[in-house]
Design a protein around this motif. Sequence first.
Motif, short mmCIF file in Angstrom:
data_model
loop_
_atom_site.label_atom_id
_atom_site.label_comp_id
_atom_site.label_asym_id
_atom_site.label_seq_id
_atom_site.Cartn_x
_atom_site.Cartn_y
_atom_site.Cartn_z
N ALA A 204 0.84 -1.21 0.00
CA ALA A 204 0.00 0.00 0.00
C ALA A 204 0.87 1.25 0.00
CB ALA A 204 -0.93 -0.02 1.20
N LEU A 205 1.89 1.25 0.86
CA LEU A 205 2.79 2.40 0.99
C LEU A 205 3.56 2.63 -0.32
CD1 LEU A 205 3.47 4.21 3.41
CD2 LEU A 205 5.30 2.62 4.02
N ALA A 206 3.96 1.52 -0.95
CA ALA A 206 4.78 1.59 -2.17
C ALA A 206 4.05 2.28 -3.32
CB ALA A 206 5.19 0.18 -2.59
N GLU A 207 2.73 2.24 -3.30
CA GLU A 207 1.95 2.86 -4.39
C GLU A 207 2.27 4.34 -4.52
OE1 GLU A 207 -0.70 1.20 -6.57
OE2 GLU A 207 0.90 -0.15 -5.99
N GLU A 208 2.68 4.98 -3.41
CA GLU A 208 2.97 6.42 -3.40
C GLU A 208 4.46 6.72 -3.55
OE1 GLU A 208 0.29 8.30 -3.18
OE2 GLU A 208 -0.94 6.50 -2.84
N GLY A 209 5.29 5.69 -3.67
CA GLY A 209 6.74 5.92 -3.62
C GLY A 209 7.45 5.74 -4.95
N ASP A 210 8.76 6.09 -4.94
CA ASP A 210 9.61 5.98 -6.13
C ASP A 210 10.38 4.66 -6.08
OD1 ASP A 210 11.50 6.16 -8.10
OD2 ASP A 210 12.63 7.81 -7.18
N PRO A 211 10.10 3.72 -6.99
CA PRO A 211 10.75 2.41 -6.94
C PRO A 211 12.24 2.46 -7.23
CG PRO A 211 9.37 2.61 -8.90
CD PRO A 211 9.11 3.83 -8.08
N HIS A 212 12.73 3.61 -7.76
CA HIS A 212 14.15 3.70 -8.08
C HIS A 212 14.92 4.56 -7.08
CE1 HIS A 212 13.06 1.52 -11.59
NE2 HIS A 212 12.18 2.45 -11.92
N PHE A 213 14.30 4.87 -5.94
CA PHE A 213 14.95 5.66 -4.90
C PHE A 213 16.21 4.95 -4.41
CE2 PHE A 213 15.51 6.34 -0.32
CZ PHE A 213 15.76 7.70 -0.32
N LEU A 214 16.09 3.65 -4.22
CA LEU A 214 17.20 2.84 -3.69
C LEU A 214 17.46 1.71 -4.68
CD1 LEU A 214 18.60 2.85 -0.85
CD2 LEU A 214 16.99 1.07 -0.18
N THR A 215 18.75 1.52 -5.06
CA THR A 215 19.05 0.41 -5.95
C THR A 215 19.47 -0.78 -5.11
OG1 THR A 215 19.76 2.00 -7.60
CG2 THR A 215 20.39 -0.30 -7.98
N LEU A 216 18.71 -1.85 -5.19
CA LEU A 216 18.99 -3.04 -4.39
C LEU A 216 19.60 -4.12 -5.28
CD1 LEU A 216 15.73 -2.82 -2.31
CD2 LEU A 216 18.05 -2.58 -1.42
N PRO A 217 20.37 -5.04 -4.70
CA PRO A 217 21.07 -6.04 -5.52
C PRO A 217 20.13 -6.97 -6.28
CG PRO A 217 21.35 -6.53 -3.17
CD PRO A 217 20.68 -5.20 -3.26
N HIS A 218 20.60 -7.36 -7.44
CA HIS A 218 19.85 -8.32 -8.26
C HIS A 218 20.76 -9.54 -8.42
CE1 HIS A 218 16.51 -8.93 -11.18
NE2 HIS A 218 17.34 -9.86 -11.58
N PRO A 219 20.60 -10.57 -7.57
CA PRO A 219 21.58 -11.66 -7.52
C PRO A 219 21.66 -12.49 -8.78
CG PRO A 219 19.64 -12.21 -6.22
CD PRO A 219 19.46 -10.80 -6.67
N LYS A 220 22.88 -12.97 -9.03
CA LYS A 220 23.08 -13.93 -10.13
C LYS A 220 23.12 -15.31 -9.48
CE LYS A 220 24.37 -11.29 -13.82
NZ LYS A 220 23.29 -10.36 -13.48
N LEU A 221 22.30 -16.21 -9.94
CA LEU A 221 22.21 -17.52 -9.28
C LEU A 221 22.49 -18.64 -10.26
CD1 LEU A 221 18.94 -16.67 -7.39
CD2 LEU A 221 21.15 -16.96 -6.32
N GLU A 222 22.92 -19.77 -9.70
CA GLU A 222 23.21 -20.93 -10.54
C GLU A 222 21.96 -21.52 -11.17
OE1 GLU A 222 25.63 -24.31 -9.12
OE2 GLU A 222 27.07 -22.71 -8.65
N GLY A 223 20.95 -21.71 -10.33
CA GLY A 223 19.69 -22.29 -10.82
C GLY A 223 19.03 -21.35 -11.82
N ARG A 224 18.68 -21.85 -12.99
CA ARG A 224 18.18 -21.01 -14.08
C ARG A 224 16.93 -20.21 -13.70
NH1 ARG A 224 19.08 -19.82 -18.92
NH2 ARG A 224 17.41 -19.54 -20.42
N TYR A 225 16.08 -20.82 -12.88
CA TYR A 225 14.82 -20.15 -12.51
C TYR A 225 14.74 -19.85 -11.01
CZ TYR A 225 13.80 -22.40 -17.01
OH TYR A 225 13.85 -22.84 -18.30
N ASP A 226 15.90 -19.87 -10.32
CA ASP A 226 15.88 -19.63 -8.87
C ASP A 226 15.88 -18.14 -8.55
OD1 ASP A 226 15.84 -22.30 -8.37
OD2 ASP A 226 17.96 -22.48 -7.85
#
Length: 356
Positions: A204-226
């Motif tokens: 609910a709170l996120a609807e009013e916010g900027d999703p790019h305010f903070l850049t969070l890690p996007h992990p690289k994983l071994e499992g293709r769909y993990d």
Amino acid sequence: MTYLEASQRQVAALQAQEHIRVLSLETSCDETAAAIIEDGRRILANVVFSQIDLHELYGGVVPEIASRAHMEACDRVVDEALSQAGMALSQVDALAVTYGPGLVGALLTGVNCMKGLAFAAGKPLIPVNHIEGHVSANFLTHPELEPPFLCLVVSGGHSHLVEVADYGEYHLMGQTVDDAAGEAFDKAARVLGLPYPGGPRIDALAEEGDPHFLTLPHPKLEGRYDVSFSGVKTAFLNAVHSMEQRGERLPKADLAASFRFAVCDQLAEKTERLLRDRLADGKHPVMALAGGVSANRELRRRMTALCEKLGVPLYLPRLDLCTDNGAMIGAAAYYELKKGKVAGLELNAAPALRFV
Ligand code: KG4
Ligand code: ZN
């Protein structure tokens, strides 16, 4: 004849019956819920008693409080479901109960309640896996949906990409290597000082916010769909703590939006990869969502956009059927009953029950 033998005979006889009505009970976590479902697809009654008020004070589910509250509410929700459907217990064909996964005490309360009721009424009891229940919420929402389809199951304890090959037959495609999506949402909410359960509050709170305010890690994983959410959670926690240490006011909406974006981005990316792989193999995939986190607005939007882009049919469960309810248990029970699955009086809670 033992109770189990009598139940097996009844279940065999029910296979030829035109309509089957199941009275179901769900008590695996913090909702005491009962429903009456016809033929796995139609809701005749659906009663959910939420314990959120009882647990909010502690910032999470307290197992002992949950068990006690289930014990007090079980009979009441069952009676209410029967009266909502205008039925007597004798008019129900079978009973069903969640026996796992979940909190052991909470599950036991429901299992014992339904064992007693089934034995007294001389009705068969169908044991249901809670996660299969979540998947089956789609059958209640979309009467035309039939396996095979792919399903992203995202709840407080699960983040699984599966193929539903047939009713009750699942193949694991990918999963979280650490936290579940719902668990991650709840932890992030706690860091922001939001009350339990955090997922819907962040959303609910996120609807009013900027999703790019903070850049969070996007992990690289071994499992293709993990997927993995623990790095995202830690980075979020550190960012919030540094802001607090600097005495800055927390832009909670921007933080919530950034966290929600990071979680949904991973889920959408792995789903896209799976769908593209299927399409490249010349298959015609069908996609569905299930579990509490499938109520998330951003996830629903992302999945809708993704499936539109790829020309893949998408099935989303009705919002009130995303989180825990008894109706989904009654829907799953129908297909178990059709396969002849029935429990004896030795049925026990299985807190770590798997579904794939
Ligand atoms: O499926 P569910 O009701 O129970 C389990 O089987 O775990 O899922 C509960 C989880 C909680 O972690 C809750 O915070 C999360 O689903 N949840 C949400 C939303 N609604 C519920 N997470 C994100 N956005 C939502 N709108
Ligand atoms: Zn659940």
